[in-house]
Design a protein around this motif. Structure first.
Motif, mmCIF file in Angstrom:
data_model
loop_
_atom_site.group_PDB
_atom_site.id
_atom_site.type_symbol
_atom_site.label_atom_id
_atom_site.label_comp_id
_atom_site.label_asym_id
_atom_site.label_seq_id
_atom_site.Cartn_x
_atom_site.Cartn_y
_atom_site.Cartn_z
ATOM 1 N N SER A 276 0.835 -1.213 0.000
ATOM 2 C CA SER A 276 0.000 0.000 0.000
ATOM 3 C C SER A 276 0.858 1.246 0.000
ATOM 4 O O SER A 276 0.547 2.226 -0.684
ATOM 5 N N THR A 277 1.952 1.224 0.746
ATOM 6 C CA THR A 277 2.829 2.397 0.800
ATOM 7 C C THR A 277 3.424 2.709 -0.573
ATOM 8 O O THR A 277 3.389 3.855 -1.030
ATOM 9 N N VAL A 278 3.960 1.697 -1.231
ATOM 10 C CA VAL A 278 4.645 2.003 -2.500
ATOM 11 C C VAL A 278 3.655 2.400 -3.599
ATOM 12 O O VAL A 278 3.971 3.256 -4.429
ATOM 13 N N LEU A 279 2.468 1.818 -3.601
ATOM 14 C CA LEU A 279 1.494 2.239 -4.614
ATOM 15 C C LEU A 279 1.087 3.687 -4.381
ATOM 16 O O LEU A 279 1.024 4.497 -5.297
ATOM 17 N N LYS A 280 0.820 3.995 -3.126
ATOM 18 C CA LYS A 280 0.317 5.327 -2.797
ATOM 19 C C LYS A 280 1.385 6.405 -2.983
ATOM 20 O O LYS A 280 1.126 7.459 -3.549
ATOM 21 N N LYS A 300 -5.315 3.946 -10.794
ATOM 22 C CA LYS A 300 -5.871 5.210 -10.279
ATOM 23 C C LYS A 300 -6.740 4.948 -9.052
ATOM 24 O O LYS A 300 -6.976 3.797 -8.684
ATOM 25 N N GLY A 301 -7.209 6.038 -8.457
ATOM 26 C CA GLY A 301 -8.099 5.890 -7.293
ATOM 27 C C GLY A 301 -7.329 5.828 -5.989
ATOM 28 O O GLY A 301 -6.117 6.053 -5.934
ATOM 29 N N LYS A 302 -8.077 5.456 -4.948
ATOM 30 C CA LYS A 302 -7.564 5.510 -3.576
ATOM 31 C C LYS A 302 -6.241 4.760 -3.384
ATOM 32 O O LYS A 302 -5.318 5.272 -2.755
ATOM 33 N N ALA A 303 -6.176 3.561 -3.960
ATOM 34 C CA ALA A 303 -4.977 2.737 -3.747
ATOM 35 C C ALA A 303 -3.715 3.448 -4.241
ATOM 36 O O ALA A 303 -2.618 3.184 -3.742
ATOM 37 N N TRP A 304 -3.872 4.338 -5.204
ATOM 38 C CA TRP A 304 -2.700 4.984 -5.805
ATOM 39 C C TRP A 304 -2.416 6.367 -5.208
ATOM 40 O O TRP A 304 -1.450 7.022 -5.623
ATOM 41 N N GLY A 305 -3.262 6.813 -4.267
ATOM 42 C CA GLY A 305 -2.988 8.066 -3.563
ATOM 43 C C GLY A 305 -3.147 9.289 -4.454
ATOM 44 O O GLY A 305 -3.555 9.195 -5.612
ATOM 45 N N ASP A 306 -2.807 10.442 -3.881
ATOM 46 C CA ASP A 306 -3.042 11.709 -4.577
ATOM 47 C C ASP A 306 -1.812 12.222 -5.306
ATOM 48 O O ASP A 306 -1.911 13.093 -6.172
ATOM 49 N N ALA A 307 -0.639 11.741 -4.921
ATOM 50 C CA ALA A 307 0.588 12.262 -5.539
ATOM 51 C C ALA A 307 0.559 11.997 -7.042
ATOM 52 O O ALA A 307 0.160 10.920 -7.475
ATOM 53 N N PRO A 308 0.949 13.004 -7.850
ATOM 54 C CA PRO A 308 0.972 12.778 -9.304
ATOM 55 C C PRO A 308 1.962 11.676 -9.653
ATOM 56 O O PRO A 308 3.010 11.547 -9.009
ATOM 57 N N LYS A 309 1.602 10.887 -10.641
ATOM 58 C CA LYS A 309 2.446 9.727 -10.991
ATOM 59 C C LYS A 309 2.747 9.692 -12.458
ATOM 60 O O LYS A 309 1.914 10.063 -13.276
ATOM 61 N N LYS A 310 3.912 9.185 -12.757
ATOM 62 C CA LYS A 310 4.255 8.921 -14.153
ATOM 63 C C LYS A 310 4.461 7.432 -14.305
ATOM 64 O O LYS A 310 5.131 6.812 -13.484
ATOM 65 N N PHE A 311 3.905 6.888 -15.371
ATOM 66 C CA PHE A 311 4.044 5.454 -15.613
ATOM 67 C C PHE A 311 4.963 5.180 -16.798
ATOM 68 O O PHE A 311 4.866 5.831 -17.835
ATOM 69 N N ILE A 312 5.833 4.208 -16.593
ATOM 70 C CA ILE A 312 6.653 3.654 -17.675
ATOM 71 C C ILE A 312 6.131 2.233 -17.865
ATOM 72 O O ILE A 312 5.967 1.516 -16.872
ATOM 73 N N GLN A 313 5.871 1.843 -19.092
ATOM 74 C CA GLN A 313 5.342 0.485 -19.272
ATOM 75 C C GLN A 313 6.125 -0.264 -20.346
ATOM 76 O O GLN A 313 6.328 0.234 -21.450
ATOM 77 N N ILE A 314 6.539 -1.473 -19.973
ATOM 78 C CA ILE A 314 7.228 -2.346 -20.921
ATOM 79 C C ILE A 314 6.319 -3.505 -21.245
ATOM 80 O O ILE A 314 5.948 -4.280 -20.356
ATOM 81 N N ASP A 315 5.935 -3.592 -22.488
ATOM 82 C CA ASP A 315 4.991 -4.643 -22.872
ATOM 83 C C ASP A 315 5.173 -4.921 -24.360
ATOM 84 O O ASP A 315 5.530 -4.041 -25.135
#
Ligand SMILES: Cc1ncc(C[n+]2csc(CCOP(=O)(O)OP(=O)(O)O)c2C)c(N)n1
Ligand SMILES: [Mg+2]
Length: 578
Positions: A276-280, A300-315
């Motif tokens: 929970s800490t690292v997601l948020k 997104k949503g509660k589990a991810w907290g309010d801090a703005p996030k940037k995603f890098i995705q390898i797929d």
């Protein structure tokens, strides 16, 4: 007349060599290294199964096609070669189809080959034996679907199925084989020539250099970075590169369920116990072969907290990008190539992540682990989940090469958190759908493909979906130890029906002795009522390598509704008394 014929063809002239659909399919499978088939016999594929077995292919007969399908699906995950499932027409096909759809959803390569009734009769809907337009039904549920009508096309048909299953994002492929195909005869030399050995079935997909640079720039800019490893990363078998990349980056990592063990759960960078800490609190999240689906709360949503996030995705699948949230740095390529490219572009002096972030994550993790520790050491009888899982945790630590199969609700969610995994691809479970029923199929598939001991940790409800396959496990004498967490029901065994004589919908026969089931087939059954008994029984089972089923008696009141995902149950705004 007889004399005239004899004149035309001398008695010692060689017979023209012929082959047929049966043999061409066997030859095509072998040519491509597909040497295991999981299925259930019947018209029109019984003889095919016999001949395949006689030719040296391992043909495993299951008690239900769904379980054969799950065995094939997990074989695909474990080996990167398509697992092959073989079913009879209509009902057998439909039974196998759930597993094919499951394979597709989970990105496991698998081929469902099904016999089917005659096209002419099926298409006129004249009521053939087991009539069904199987190709049409399979199509929306798998990655690709093909039908072979001529023996001369078997080679190409199987080649297309293999390529579709393993290239790009892997998935399930349906191959429709009408009954008549098997008996079709053709010249053997021409038949041999028609076979195709698939060259480079899953070509590397190298990511663009600028995409790799963009990803590293974003990662470098992070104050609180996180890496999430998905089962795509486990599938890739790029274990060394992934480990090197994670360690060189110094970034905390969170393994999704089937990615556990890529790096050991006890690795200093593992943030599993601080989820929970690292997601948020993270600000940059790099996903490697993981998707932002419901299992990650869609990013997104509660589990991810309010801090703005940037995603890098390898797929490997470009369409995966931006599926739920904006991806700031998409890297499209196969995981092995992409991680190698990232490692290469990182250079020699990659900066460690800010130490306050590492400290935050580590202390949260240590705090949670310490909180859990005493609960795992209780020796209560009947057992609670923690006491029972505490001993299984120790056993897996001592036997890190055993493969852990896991399904249930509480039995799944708690085992996932409690049992540490130490090696890649050693934990296989319900996957993307959270499906019950994978248990015995996975256990058989894993035992056959790896030769390693299998420990299947099963809720009593979950086990019921595939329980008859314990006969299969005994018949093939597989090194499988099944532990049933028997809490008398689904989630809990304590529900009561307030309105009548029928039992509540979530409860089963109280005090059931599942261990007696396996004794009917010559396996070893044990009833374990305390963690000590459970430990002794599991160790003995794995040491013996003999099929064993342990009925682990769990307090019926110990579980919670839907395990960890009770929040997904719909709630009405209307509060009606039931
Ligand atoms: C194919 C399928 N049918 C039904 C469900 C709904 N379901 C989720 S968990 C579960 C069983 C949970 O009970 P059990 O396996 O005994 O685990 P426990 O929580 O009691 O430990 C069921 C039926 C499902 N996930 N998949
Ligand atoms: Mg249960």
């Amino acid at each position: 007349m007889a004399d005239a014929a004899a004149k035309e063809k001398p008695a010692d002239a060689p017979e023209r060599e012929l082959t047929d659909g049966f043999h061409l399919l066997i030859d095509a499978l072998k040519l491509n290294g597909l040497t295991t088939i999981d299925g259930v016999p019947g018209i029109p594929i019984t003889d095919f199964g016999r001949m395949a077995q006689a030719s040296g292919i391992r043909v495993l007969s299951f008690r239900h096609e769904q379980n054969a399908g799950y065995a094939a699906a997990i074989a695909g995950f474990l080996t990167k070669k398509p697992g092959v499932c073989l079913t009879v027409s209509a009902p057998g096909f439909l039974n196998g189809l759930t597993a094919l759809a499951h394979a597709t959803t989970n990105c496991f390569p698998m081929i469902l080959m099904s016999g089917s009734s005659e096209r002419e009769v099926v298409d006129l809907q004249q009521g053939d034996y087991e009539e069904m337009d199987q190709l049409a039904i399979a199509k929306p549920l798998c990655k690709a679907a093909f039908r072979v009508l001529h023996a001369a096309d078997i080679g190409i048909g199987l080649a297309r199925a293999i390529r579709a299953a393993v290239s790009g994002r892997p998935g399930g492929v349906y191959l429709d084989l009408p009954a008549k195909l098997f008996g079709q005869v053709m010249d053997a030399a021409a038949g041999q020539k028609s076979l195709v050995k698939v060259i480079d079935p899953a070509p590397a997909q190298i990511p663009a250099a600028d995409a790799v640079k963009r990803a590293l720039d974003v990662l470098k800019s992070a104050k609180r970075p996180l890496i999430i490893l998905g089962k795509g990363a486990a599938y890739a078998q790029a274990d060394d590169a992934i480990k090197s990349f994670v360690e060189k980056s110094g970034v905390p990592f969170l393994p999704m369920s089937m990615a556990k063990g890529l790096l050991p759960d006890t690795h200093p960078q593992c943030a599993g116990a601080a989820r929970s800490t690292v997601l948020k609190d993270s600000d940059v999240v790099m996903m490697i072969g993981a998707r932002l689906n419901w299992l990650l709360s869609h990013g997104k949503g509660k589990a991810w907290g309010d801090a703005p996030k940037k995603f890098i995705q390898i797929d490997i699948e470009p369409k995966e990008m931006d599926s739920n949230v904006e991806i700031a740095a998409p890297v499209v390529g196969d995981i092995g190539s992409a991680v190698a490219a990232l490692l290469n572009a990182m250079g020699g002096n990659w900066p460690a992540p800010p130490s306050d972030w590492i400290k935050t994550v580590t202390s949260k993790r240590d705090e949670n682990v310490a909180k859990m520790a005493p609960r795992l050491m209780n020796n209560n009888s009947p057992m609670d989940y923690h006491g029972a899982l505490g001993v299984l945790r120790t056993i897996v630590k001592e036997r890190p090469d055993a493969i852990l199969v896991n399904e249930g609700a509480n039995t799944l969610d708690l085992a996932r958190g409690i049992i540490d995994v130490y090696q890649p691809r050693k934990r296989i479970d319900v996957g993307t759908w959270g499906v019950m029923g994978i248990g015995m199929g996975y256990a058989i598939g894993a035992a056959i493909e790896t030769g390693k001991p299998v420990l299947a940790v099963e809720g009593d409800s979950a086990f019921g979906f595939s329980g008859m396959e314990i006969e299969t496990i005994c018949r093939y004498q597989l090194p499988v130890c099944v532990v049933i967490f028997n809490n008398d029901g689904i989630y809990r065994g304590t529900d009561v029906n307030s309105a009548g004589a029928d039992p509540a919908t979530t409860v089963f026969v109280k005090g059931a002795r599942y261990d007696k089931m396996i004794e009917a087939f010559g396996g070893t059954g044990v009833n374990a009522t305390s963690p000590d008994e459970l430990k002794r029984a599991v160790n003995a089972a794995i040491d013996s390598g003999k099929p064993t089923l342990i009925n682990a008696v769990i307090d019926p009141g110990a579980g919670s509704e839907s395990g960890r995902i009770g929040n997904l149950n719909p709630q009405s705004a209307l509060r009606k008394k039931s």
